[in-house]
Design a protein around this motif. Structure first.
Motif, mmCIF file in Angstrom:
data_model
loop_
_atom_site.group_PDB
_atom_site.id
_atom_site.type_symbol
_atom_site.label_atom_id
_atom_site.label_comp_id
_atom_site.label_asym_id
_atom_site.label_seq_id
_atom_site.Cartn_x
_atom_site.Cartn_y
_atom_site.Cartn_z
ATOM 1 N N VAL A 47 0.731 -1.421 0.138
ATOM 2 C CA VAL A 47 0.061 -0.050 -0.003
ATOM 3 C C VAL A 47 1.062 1.225 0.003
ATOM 4 C CG1 VAL A 47 -1.826 -1.256 1.315
ATOM 5 C CG2 VAL A 47 -0.228 -0.076 2.581
ATOM 6 N N ARG A 48 0.254 2.219 -0.487
ATOM 7 C CA ARG A 48 1.078 3.500 -0.384
ATOM 8 C C ARG A 48 0.891 4.288 0.710
ATOM 9 N NH1 ARG A 48 0.501 8.418 -1.734
ATOM 10 N NH2 ARG A 48 -1.793 8.318 -2.314
ATOM 11 N N ALA A 49 1.892 4.712 1.385
ATOM 12 C CA ALA A 49 1.795 5.334 2.752
ATOM 13 C C ALA A 49 3.097 5.892 3.203
ATOM 14 C CB ALA A 49 1.028 4.501 4.018
ATOM 15 N N ILE A 50 2.863 6.890 4.075
ATOM 16 C CA ILE A 50 4.097 7.594 4.674
ATOM 17 C C ILE A 50 4.640 6.654 5.633
ATOM 18 C CG2 ILE A 50 5.172 9.519 6.030
ATOM 19 C CD1 ILE A 50 2.754 11.221 5.076
ATOM 20 N N SER A 51 4.159 5.814 6.598
ATOM 21 C CA SER A 51 4.578 5.289 7.472
ATOM 22 C C SER A 51 3.598 4.049 7.726
ATOM 23 C CB SER A 51 5.139 5.794 8.779
ATOM 24 O OG SER A 51 3.700 6.281 9.366
ATOM 25 N N GLU A 52 3.988 3.021 8.424
ATOM 26 C CA GLU A 52 2.875 2.012 8.629
ATOM 27 C C GLU A 52 1.693 2.410 9.135
ATOM 28 O OE1 GLU A 52 4.248 -2.509 10.169
ATOM 29 O OE2 GLU A 52 5.407 -1.312 8.688
ATOM 30 N N GLU A 53 1.911 3.226 10.358
ATOM 31 C CA GLU A 53 0.606 3.978 10.938
ATOM 32 C C GLU A 53 -0.342 4.461 10.163
ATOM 33 O OE1 GLU A 53 4.149 5.423 12.837
ATOM 34 O OE2 GLU A 53 3.995 3.364 12.266
ATOM 35 N N ASP A 54 0.591 5.203 9.213
ATOM 36 C CA ASP A 54 -0.417 5.998 8.266
ATOM 37 C C ASP A 54 -1.053 5.239 7.183
ATOM 38 O OD1 ASP A 54 -1.088 8.428 7.095
ATOM 39 O OD2 ASP A 54 0.133 7.872 5.522
ATOM 40 N N PHE A 56 -21.052 19.995 9.543
ATOM 41 C CA PHE A 56 -21.354 18.421 10.148
ATOM 42 C C PHE A 56 -20.477 18.388 11.845
ATOM 43 C CE2 PHE A 56 -17.754 18.297 7.320
ATOM 44 C CZ PHE A 56 -16.695 17.453 7.896
ATOM 45 N N ARG A 57 -20.729 17.279 12.254
ATOM 46 C CA ARG A 57 -19.968 16.925 13.280
ATOM 47 C C ARG A 57 -20.039 15.627 13.293
ATOM 48 N NH1 ARG A 57 -22.985 16.983 17.612
ATOM 49 N NH2 ARG A 57 -24.914 17.815 16.619
ATOM 50 N N ILE A 58 -18.645 14.997 13.877
ATOM 51 C CA ILE A 58 -18.236 13.606 13.960
ATOM 52 C C ILE A 58 -18.749 13.054 15.490
ATOM 53 C CG2 ILE A 58 -16.531 12.168 13.936
ATOM 54 C CD1 ILE A 58 -14.882 14.368 12.357
ATOM 55 N N ILE A 59 -19.397 12.062 15.438
ATOM 56 C CA ILE A 59 -19.982 11.395 16.736
ATOM 57 C C ILE A 59 -19.400 10.284 17.131
ATOM 58 C CG2 ILE A 59 -22.105 12.747 16.835
ATOM 59 C CD1 ILE A 59 -23.527 10.165 16.242
ATOM 60 N N ALA A 60 -18.743 9.554 15.989
ATOM 61 C CA ALA A 60 -18.209 8.345 16.282
ATOM 62 C C ALA A 60 -17.031 7.891 15.274
ATOM 63 C CB ALA A 60 -19.077 7.272 16.214
ATOM 64 N N GLU A 61 -16.009 7.137 15.683
ATOM 65 C CA GLU A 61 -15.095 6.906 14.614
ATOM 66 C C GLU A 61 -14.605 5.453 14.654
ATOM 67 O OE1 GLU A 61 -11.218 9.624 13.729
ATOM 68 O OE2 GLU A 61 -10.738 7.901 15.180
ATOM 69 N N SER A 62 -14.418 4.743 13.542
ATOM 70 C CA SER A 62 -14.067 3.373 13.349
ATOM 71 C C SER A 62 -12.632 3.025 13.862
ATOM 72 C CB SER A 62 -14.562 2.834 12.135
ATOM 73 O OG SER A 62 -13.403 3.273 11.301
ATOM 74 N N ASP A 63 -12.398 1.497 13.990
ATOM 75 C CA ASP A 63 -11.172 1.123 14.103
ATOM 76 C C ASP A 63 -10.501 1.378 12.656
ATOM 77 O OD1 ASP A 63 -11.558 -0.098 16.457
ATOM 78 O OD2 ASP A 63 -12.149 -1.769 15.425
ATOM 79 N N PRO A 64 -8.950 1.667 12.703
ATOM 80 C CA PRO A 64 -8.416 1.861 11.646
ATOM 81 C C PRO A 64 -8.688 0.874 10.395
ATOM 82 C CG PRO A 64 -6.880 1.567 13.410
ATOM 83 C CD PRO A 64 -8.258 1.302 13.926
ATOM 84 N N ILE A 65 -8.848 1.316 9.309
ATOM 85 C CA ILE A 65 -9.126 0.546 7.883
ATOM 86 C C ILE A 65 -7.594 0.471 7.344
ATOM 87 C CG2 ILE A 65 -10.615 0.283 6.032
ATOM 88 C CD1 ILE A 65 -12.332 1.746 7.415
ATOM 89 N N PRO A 66 -7.367 -0.588 7.205
ATOM 90 C CA PRO A 66 -6.099 -0.938 6.226
ATOM 91 C C PRO A 66 -6.507 -0.154 4.705
ATOM 92 C CG PRO A 66 -7.182 -2.913 6.349
ATOM 93 C CD PRO A 66 -7.863 -2.028 7.334
ATOM 94 N N SER A 67 -5.403 0.369 4.120
ATOM 95 C CA SER A 67 -5.500 1.252 2.649
ATOM 96 C C SER A 67 -5.748 0.049 1.509
ATOM 97 C CB SER A 67 -4.472 1.973 2.487
ATOM 98 O OG SER A 67 -4.239 2.902 3.682
#
Ligand SMILES: Nc1ncnc2c1ncn2[C@@H]1O[C@H](COP(=O)(O)OP(=O)(O)OP(=O)(O)O)[C@@H](O)[C@H]1O
Ligand SMILES: Nc1ncnc2c1ncn2[C@@H]1O[C@H](COP(=O)(O)OP(=O)(O)OP(=O)(O)O)[C@@H](O)[C@H]1O
Ligand SMILES: [Mg+2]
Ligand SMILES: [Mg+2]
Lengths: 273, 256, 279, 261, 256
Positions: C89-96, C200-211
Motif C-alpha cells: 500500500v502507498r503510505a508515509i509510514s505503517e501507522e499512516d 457537520f459533526r463527528i460523533i463516532a470513529e471506527s477502527d483503523p481500516i487498512p488502505s
C-alpha cells in the motif's frame, strides 16, 4: 352513361334521407387521456417529491452552473486524446451495429420476413439487447476481452443493435408494399428486392437513424470510461472527484461539441440526400 | 392456336372470409387485349394477382403456357413471373433510383442474385432499356430520378419496366386511375400499341367503361367475384353495363 | 494477448487501477509508475484506469489482468474470486497506512451520541463501500449491541446515497440525520470547497481500516512476482509520489493478514466474500 | 444531356467519397481501439461461462423486493415523460421553422435543448445531486431534462414536416396565427406528439436503469447494488423485470397509437 | 356595375429571379365565372395567390371592392381574405378533424382568436356549415374524419369551407386536377351552380380547355406570365389555343 353536357343534378347522389349518426365523442382517446392524468397524479403521490426543496435546489443548480464558468482548458492535452478515443469507440460501435442490423432488420420487418415467427424472434432479440444496460454489456465483454476500449466498442455495438434493428425494421414496414410487390411481380428474388427496391426507398430514414444513434453512442461512450474503457468519461470523473468544476465544464463542453457537430452534419446530409 | 392462359374454377377466399373470386373460368389467346371491368370490390385486382401468384388462389387452376402455375414451387414461380409483366395503378417505382434503373428492374428475374442486387446489369440489358424508354418517349428523362417525373411519365416508366421483362403477357391493374385525362390517353395508347406491335397479350383492369370500349378486343365484366359478361365490346349493351354496376356507384364519364 | 515469452512470463503486464476511497483523487501519476515499471522489468506494462471494481475483478478473474489496485473490501472479494494476492500500500509510514470511518451528523443536530440516533434516518454511501457502509454498520452493531438484521429497524430509514460526496452533501443540507463516511473523503470534500467543516459533526470513529492494496494474480510465475515486488518496494520516483498525493509516501509491504479486520467485519454483516459469491 | 451525365458523375463521385470517408473513419477507429476479431471470437467461451454460470438463471426469489423498485422506475419514467412532453410541446413550436415566431428564437431554443440532449444523463445526475440533494427528485429531474431535449427535437422535426398547403388554406380563410396553430397545425402534429411521447416513456424506463445509483432510486439502484455485491442473478432478475415492463409498455403504447392515430 | 376586382400592371418576380407574372391587367365584374388557362408554369397559381396576398406582388395593384389590397397591413389582409374563398388542387383539409369542423374553418376569420383556436363555433355557424354540406350532398359524411373521404368528397368539403366564408369571390386553383373524370364533373358542376345561385364571382384555374369552354363565362389565357387571351369562350379559336400551349405539351382531351 350519360354523355350529354347537362349539368349533373345536385344533391342527387349519396344524400339519401338517412341522417348522419353523430359519432360518440372519441371515448377511447378521452379515456386514455383521463387515465394518463390520474396515473400521473398517482405517480407524483408515490414519488413523494419534496417540492419545498425544488426552488432552493434550482437556485443552487444555477449558481453551480455559474460557478463552473469559465471553463478550465488547461488539461486539454489529456482531454482531447481522451475525447478522440471515446469518439472512436462510438464510431466503431455504431458501424458494427449498422452492418449487423442491416441484415437482421429485413428479417424483422413484417413485409419482408420469411414469416411472422422469424420477425417476432428477431424483434424479441432486439428488445433484449436494448434492455440490458450498456454497463452490463461492458462487464460481459470485459470478461471476454479484458479492459480497454474494445469492450466499450462491443458493448455499444450490441446495445445499438437493439435499437437499430427495431427502427430500421419500422422504416421498412412503413414502406409502400406496392413497390415490393412490383419487384416481386417482375421475378426478382428476396435479396434483389431488398437491394434494388427497399434500400433505395428507405435509405434516408436509415441514414438519419444511424446518425441519431451515433449521437447517442458518443454520449454512451463517455459513460463507459468509468468501467476502465478509457476515454473522456474517466477525465470527467477525475475532474468531478477533484472538485475541479471548471475543468469538468470544459470536458462537458468537449462532449457537447462532439455530439453537436454530428447533429449538424446530419442536418447537412439530410439536405443533400 | 393454344390459349396462353387458362383460368379454371378459380376461387379465392381471403383469410378474413371475404370471397373475392368464385368459380372464374376463361381462356386467353395470344394477341388478345382483354379489359376487365366491374365495380369497386368486384375482385378485379384479386384476379390479376392470382394469375401471377402475388395472391395464392384458394382453389381452381391457373394454366400459363400449358403449365399449372398454382402447383409449382417458389423458384418456378419467379420464372413464370418474369414472363408476365405487371403495371400498377400507383406505378410503384423506386423513387430515388433513376428512370433507366427502374426499367432495368424488369431484368432482375433474368439476372444473377449478386449482380442484380448491386445493380450491375449487362450492356445489352441497358441498351434495351434505353430503347424501350425511347419508344415511350422518355429518352430525355432516362437519368432523372423517378420521383422527378409527372404521373403520366411515371406510368410510362412502369410500362417500360414491364416491357423490359420481354413478357408474353401484361397485366395492368387500373393503370390510368391516378392520371388526368390527357395522360390517361397517352398511357392507354402506349399499352395498346406496344402490345399489338410486340404481340403481347394483355389483361387490363379499368373503371372507365368508355375507355374499355375503345381499346378492348374482348371485355370481361366481373361482379361480386363472378364473371357476368365475357365477349366483344360491341356486345356490351347498356343493360349489361347497368347490371354490372347496379347497386354500385356507376362510373361516370368525363365532364365533356 | 495471453501469450507467454521464453521464461514463462506473460508478454505484457496489464495493470488496472481503481482509485481507493481514501485516495485523494484520480491521479494521472500511474502513467509514470507504469513507465518506470516497464523499464525496470523489461516487459511491456499496460495501464487501465476506471472506477468500477467489478470490471477489474472480472478482468483479473478471466486472466485479462495481472496487477490491480483494489479498495480494501474489493480486495477481499478479489482474493476469493480472482485469486488476488496483496503486495503493497502507498503510505508515509505503517501507522499512516490506514484510514477511518466516521459517523457524522448535521452541525445543528441535537444528536451527541450514537444512542440518540434511534429512530432517525441514516445514510450510507454505497452497499459495497468499506468505509461508507461496512465499517459504519460495524460501529452500530458493536457500539449499540444490535444484530446486523436489527440495523434496518433500529433506524427510521436506511438508505444509500451512491457516494461519500453525496452523503456529506446530504448531511450539510440536513437531508439526513446521520451518515457513515470515510475520513479522508470528508477532508477532501472540505478542501475542495464542497462543504465546510462547520456543516457537520463527528460523533463516532471506527477502527483503523487498512488502505487499498496493489495485488497480483496468484498464478503469475514466482520470479515475475519477485521482480514486481522488488520494483515496487524500492520505487522512489518522487515525481510519482508527489502527484499521487504525498512526496514522502512510499510503497509499504502488506499481506493477507493485514486485511483480516475487513474480512471479520464483512462476516459480521453477512457480507463475507464466501457468502456473496456463493449464490 | 451532357450536363445530366456530368451531374450524375459528380453525384457518384460524392457518394464514393462519402463511402471512403466512412470506411476511413471506421479503420481509424478500429486501430485506435485495438479492435481484433481474434480477441472477440476467442472470448466467446469466457462470455458463455459468465453468462450461464454467473448471470443465469435469474434469481426469482429476489423479484419481491425488486417489484417495488421497478414500480418506482415506472413512476419516475412516467412523470418524466409527462412533464417533459408538456415543456417540449411549448418549446418545439418555438424551435420549428414552420411555426417559430422568429428565427432567432428558433436558434436559441434549438441550442438550449441540444445542450440538454447532448450532455449524458449521468453527468446531469451528478450536477443535480449537488443542487437538489439525493432522492427521487434528482432521478425524475434528470429524466425530465433528457425528455425535454429529445422530445423538443423530434416534435420540432414533426412540425417541420407538416403539409404547408393545409396551413396556407387556413391563411386563405383569414385565420389568425393562434387559430392556425390550434386548428391547422396541432391536429396534424397530434399523432406524432402521442407516438413520440409514448416512445419517450420507454426511453425513460431504460434510462433509469443507469441513473439509479446517483440517488435516483428505482430499479437502477437495485441493478447497481446487485452488481457491486456480485449478486448477478439478482441483476438478471431485475433485467427480466425491466424487459417485462418495457414489453408491456410497448404493447400498450402500440395499442394506444393504433387507436389514436 | 363596378368591378369587384381590378388587377393593374401586376408583376411578380420570385426571389430566385423567376418572372412569374408580368404586367397583368384585367377587371372582374360581379357574377363572372372566369377560367384561367395556360400551360404549366405560366403563372396561373401565382396570379390567384397574388389576389388574396398569399404571395406578395412585386409591383402593380390589386383592387378588391375598390380597395387597394396590396398596400394594407396584416390585420386588414385577414379581413379581405375572409371575403375571398379559395379551393385547392390538393383540397388541403385537416385530415384528423371532422368534415363539419373543416367546413367551420371557413368561419375562423369571423371568430375570436380563443374561441376559434379551441374550435368553439357558434350554433349559427354550425347550422350554416351543415346546410352547406347538405347542399354539396355530404350530410351523411359530416361527422366523418376528413381523411376517410374519397378525393371527390374531399374537394366538396374544400368547396364548403370556402362557402362557409360567405365569400364575394372564390378562387379555385385547379380544383379537379387530382380527381378522376366522374368526380371532376361533379365538382365543376357544384362550383358552377353554387356561384351562380349565390351570385359569387369565381376565378378558376384549369388545365383542361374543354372543361373551361363548358363552364366559363369568360376565359383568360396566360402564357409565360402574360395575358394572351381574354374573352368569351366562343372567341377562343383553335389557333389561339395552339398559341397558348405551343412549346408546351398540349393537354390532350380525354380518351373518348
Ligand atoms: N388482403 C385482403 N384481405 C381480405 N380481403 C381482401 C384483401 N384484398 C382484397 N380483399 C377484398 O376482396 C374483395 C375484392 O377486392 P379487389 O381488390 O380484388 O377488388 P377490385 O375489383 O380490384 O376493386 P377496386 O376497383 O376497388 O380496386 C373486396 O371485397 C376486398 O375488400
Ligand atoms: N416560390 C417560388 N419561388 C420561385 N419560383 C416560383 C415559386 N413558385 C412558382 N415559381 C415559378 O413561377 C412560375 C409560375 O408558377 P405558377 O405555379 O404560378 O405556374 P402555374 O401556371 O400555376 O403552373 P402549374 O400549371 O404547373 O400549376 C414557374 O416558372 C414557377 O417555377
Ligand atoms: Mg383493384
Ligand atoms: Mg399551379
Amino acid at each position: 352513361m350519360s354523355r350529354d353536357g347537362n349539368v349533373y343534378p345536385l344533391n342527387a347522389q349519396e344524400s339519401d334521407n338517412e341522417i348522419a349518426i353523430k359519432p360518440k365523442k372519441d371515448l377511447f382517446t378521452r379515456g386514455v387521456f383521463a387515465f394518463g392524468a390520474v396515473f400521473f397524479l398517482f405517480c407524483l403521490y408515490q414519488l413523494n417529491i419534496d417540492y419545498s426543496n425544488l426552488l432552493a435546489g434550482t437556485v443552487d443548480f444555477i449558481t453551480m452552473l455559474g460557478e463552473m464558468f469559465p471553463p478550465d482548458v488547461s488539461e486539454w492535452k489529456y482531454v482531447i486524446p481522451a475525447a478522440i478515443e471515446s469518439l472512436q469507440v462510438a464510431i466503431l460501435g455504431t458501424v458494427i451495429a449498422v452492418v449487423i442490423s442491416l441484415v437482421l432488420a429485413f428479417l424483422a420487418a413484417e413485409n419482408l420476413a420469411p414469416n411472422n415467427l422469424v420477425a417476432s424472434i428477431v424483434k424479441g432479440f432486439a428488445t433484449l439487447m436494448r434492455v440490458i444496460p450498456t454497463i452490463i454489456w461492458a462487464l460481459i465483454f470485459i470478461v471476454a476481452v479484458g479492459l480497454g476500449p474494445l469492450p466499450g466498442v462491443l458493448a455499444i455495438a450490441v446495445h445499438s443493435l437493439g435499437m437499430l434493428i427495431k427502427v430500421f425494421a419500422q422504416s421498412v414496414e412503413e414502406m409502400d408494399d406496392g413497390k415490393i410487390e412490383a419487384l416481386r411481380a417482375s421475378g426478382a428474388n428476396w435479396i434483389q428486392i431488398i437491394a434494388q427496391g427497399v434500400i433505395p426507398t428507405v435509405v434516408t430514414a436509415l441514414l438519419s437513424w444511424t446518425i441519431l444513434r451515433l449521437e447517442i453512442d458518443i454520449g454512451e461512450s463517455t459513460i463507459l470510461g468509468l468501467v476502465g474503457a478509457g476515454g473522456i468519461g474517466w477525465e470527467l470523473t477525475r475532474a468531478m472527484r477533484s472538485y475541479d468544476f471548471n475543468a469538468a465544464f470544459f470536458i462537458a463542453m468537449v462532449i457537447f461539441v462532439m455530439i453537436f457537430s454530428v447533429e449538424m452534419l446530419s442536418n447537412r446530409l439530410k439536405l443533400k440526400v | 392456336m393454344n390459349p396462353i392462359l387458362q383460368v379454371e374454377n378459380l376461387k379465392k377466399v381471403y383469410s378474413d372470409g371475404t370471397v373475392a373470386l368464385n368459380n372464374i373460368n376463361f381462356e386467353v389467346h395470344p394477341g388478345e387485349f382483354i379489359v376487365v371491368i366491374g365495380p369497386s370490390g368486384a375482385g378485379k385486382s384479386t384476379l390479376l394477382r392470382c394469375i401471377n401468384r402475388l395472391v395464392e388462389p384458394t382453389s381452381g387452376d391457373v394454366v400459363f403456357k400449358g403449365k399449372k402455375i398454382n402447383k409449382i414451387g417458389a423458384r418456378q414461380v419467379k420464372q413464370v413471373r418474369r414472363e408476365i409483366g405487371m403495371v400498377f395503378q400507383n406505378f410503384n417505382l423506386i423513387d430515388r433510383l433513376s428512370v433507366v434503373n427502374n426499367v432495368l428492374h424488369g431484368r432482375l428475374g433474368y439476372t444473377g442474385t449478386i449482380k442484380g442486387a448491386l445493380g450491375l446489369f449487362s450492356k445489352k440489358d441497358i441498351a434495351e432499356a434505353e430503347e424501350i424508354l425511347e419508344r415511350v418517349g422518355l429518352s430525355k428523362q432516362k437519368y432523372k430520378r423517378a420521383d422527378e417525373l409527372s404521373g403520366g411519365q411515371m406510368q410510362r416508366v412502369g410500362i417500360s419496366r414491364a416491357l423490359a421483362q420481354r413478357p408474353r403477357l401484361i397485366l395492368a391493374d387500373e393503370p390510368i386511375a391516378s392520371l388526368d385525362p390527357a395522360s390517361s390517353k397517352i398511357i392507354m395508347d402506349h399499352i395498346f400499341t406496344i402490345c399489338k406491335e410486340d404481340k403481347i397479350t394483355a389483361i387490363v383492369n379499368l373503371h372507365q367503361v368508355d375507355v374499355a370500349m375503345k381499346y378492348a378486343t374482348r371485355i370481361i365484366g366481373i361482379k361480386s367475384g363472378e364473371v357476368i359478361f365475357d365477349g366483344q365490346p360491341s356486345h356490351l349493351t347498356k343493360n349489361i353495363i347497368d347490371e354490372i354496376y347496379s347497386n354500385a356507384k356507376q362510373p361516370l364519364v368525363n365532364a365533356q | 494477448s495471453g501469450g507467454e515469452n521464453e521464461n514463462g512470463w506473460p508478454e505484457k503486464i496489464r495493470y488496472g487501477v481503481l482509485p481507493g476511497e481514501e485516495d485523494s483523487e484520480l491521479s494521472r501519476a500511474h502513467e509514470l509508475f507504469v513507465k518506470d515499471m516497464s523499464e525496470e522489468l523489461g516487459i511491456e506494462v499496460e495501464l487501465f484506469q476506471g472506477e468500477d471494481y467489478n470490471a477489474v475483478i472480472e478482468a483479473m478473474r478471466s486472466k485479462k489482468l495481472e496487477l490491480a489496485s483494489f479498495g480494501p473490501f474489493s480486495y477481499i472479494i478479489a482474493q476469493e474470486r480472482s485469486n488476488a494476492v496483496p503486495i503493497a500500500v502507498r503510505a508515509i509510514s505503517e501507522e499512516d497506512a490506514t484510514y477511518n470511518s466516521w459517523i457524522v451528523v448535521p452541525d445543528e443536530s441535537d444528536v451527541q451520541s450514537l444512542e440518540e440516533l434511534e429512530g432517525k434516518s441514516i445514510l450510507f454511501a454505497d452497499p459495497a463501500s468499506t468505509s461508507g457502509h461496512l465499517f459504519p454498520r460495524g460501529i452500530f452493531i458493536e457500539e449499540l449491541g444490535i444484530t446486523n438484521d436489527e440495523v434496518e429497524s433500529y433506524f427510521s430509514s436506511v438508505s444509500f446515497s451512491g457516494s461519500h460526496d453525496n452523503s456529506i452533501l446530504a448531511i450539510a443540507a440536513g437531508d439526513a440525520d446521520a451518515a457513515g463516511v470515510c475520513s479522508t473523503c470528508v477532508e477532501r470534500a472540505v478542501k475542495g470547497g464542497l462543504v465546510s467543516e462547520s456543516d457537520f459533526r463527528i460523533i463516532a470513529e471506527s477502527d483503523p481500516i487498512p488502505s487499498s492494496p496493489i495485488s497480483y494474480r496468484g498464478d503469475l510465475p514466482e520470479d515475475l512476482v519477485e521482480a514486481i515486488k522488488e520494483f515496487i518496494y524500492n520505487y522512489d520516483n518522487e515525481e510519482f509520489f508527489e502527484q499521487a498525493g504525498d512526496k514522502d509516501s512510499r510503497y509499504i509491504p502488506v499481506d493477507e493478514s493485514n486485511y483480516e479486520i475487513i474480512r471479520k467485519t464483512a462476516e459480521s454483516l453477512n457480507m463475507s466474500p464466501e457468502e456473496l459469491l456463493s449464490q | 444531356m451532357n450536363m445530366i451525365q456530368e451531374l450524375k458523375k459528380r453525384k457518384r463521385l460524392q457518394i464514393l467519397l462519402l463511402f471512403f470517408f466512412v470506411t476511413g473513419l471506421t479503420i481509424w477507429s478500429a486501430i485506435g481501439t485495438n479492435f481484433s476479431f481474434y480477441e472477440v471470437f476467442s472470448g466467446f467461451g469466457l462470455i458463455s461461462n459468465f453468462v450461464f454460470l454467473d448471470l443465469l438463471p435469474p434469481d426469482i426469489a429476489a423479484s419481491g423486493t425488486l417489484l417495488e423498485a421497478i414500480l418506482e422506475t415506472l413512476y419516475m419514467g412516467f412523470v418524466g415523460m409527462v412533464v417533459g412532453a408538456l415543456i417540449a410541446l411549448v418549446l418545439s413550436f418555438l424551435a420549428a421553422s414552420t411555426t417559430t415566431p422568429h428565427p432567432v428564437v428558433q436558434v436559441i431554443v434549438r441550442a438550449f435543448t441540444s445542450i440538454m440532449r447532448n450532455i449524458p444523463g449521468l453527468i446531469w445526475a451528478l450536477i443535480l445531486v449537488a443542487s437538489y440533494g439525493i432522492g427521487v427528485t434528482v432521478g425524475t429531474l434528470s429524466l425530465i431534462l433528457g425528455s425535454v431535449g429529445f422530445l423538443t427535437r423530434v416534435f420540432a422535426d414533426t412540425l417541420e414536416e407538416i403539409d404547408t398547403g393545409k396551413i396556407e388554406a387556413l391563411h386563405a380563410t383569414g385565420s389568425s396565427y393562434f387559430q392556425i396553430l390550434a386548428q391547422g397545425v396541432f391536429p396534424q402534429f397530434f399523432p406524432g406528439f402521442i407516438a413520440w411521447s409514448l416512445y419517450n416513456l420507454e426511453l425513460n424506463i431504460r434510462a433509469s436503469t443507469i441513473i439509479g445509483m446517483v440517488g435516483g432510486g428505482g430499479i437502477g439502484f437495485a441493478i447497481q447494488k446487485g452488481i457491486k455485491l456480485f449478486q448477478y442473478k439478482e441483476v438478471s432478475m431485475a433485467i427480466v423485470l425491466v424487459l417485462i415492463l418495457i414489453l408491456s409498455t410497448e404493447f400498450l403504447t402500440s395499442k394506444i397509437r393504433e387507436r389514436i392515430i
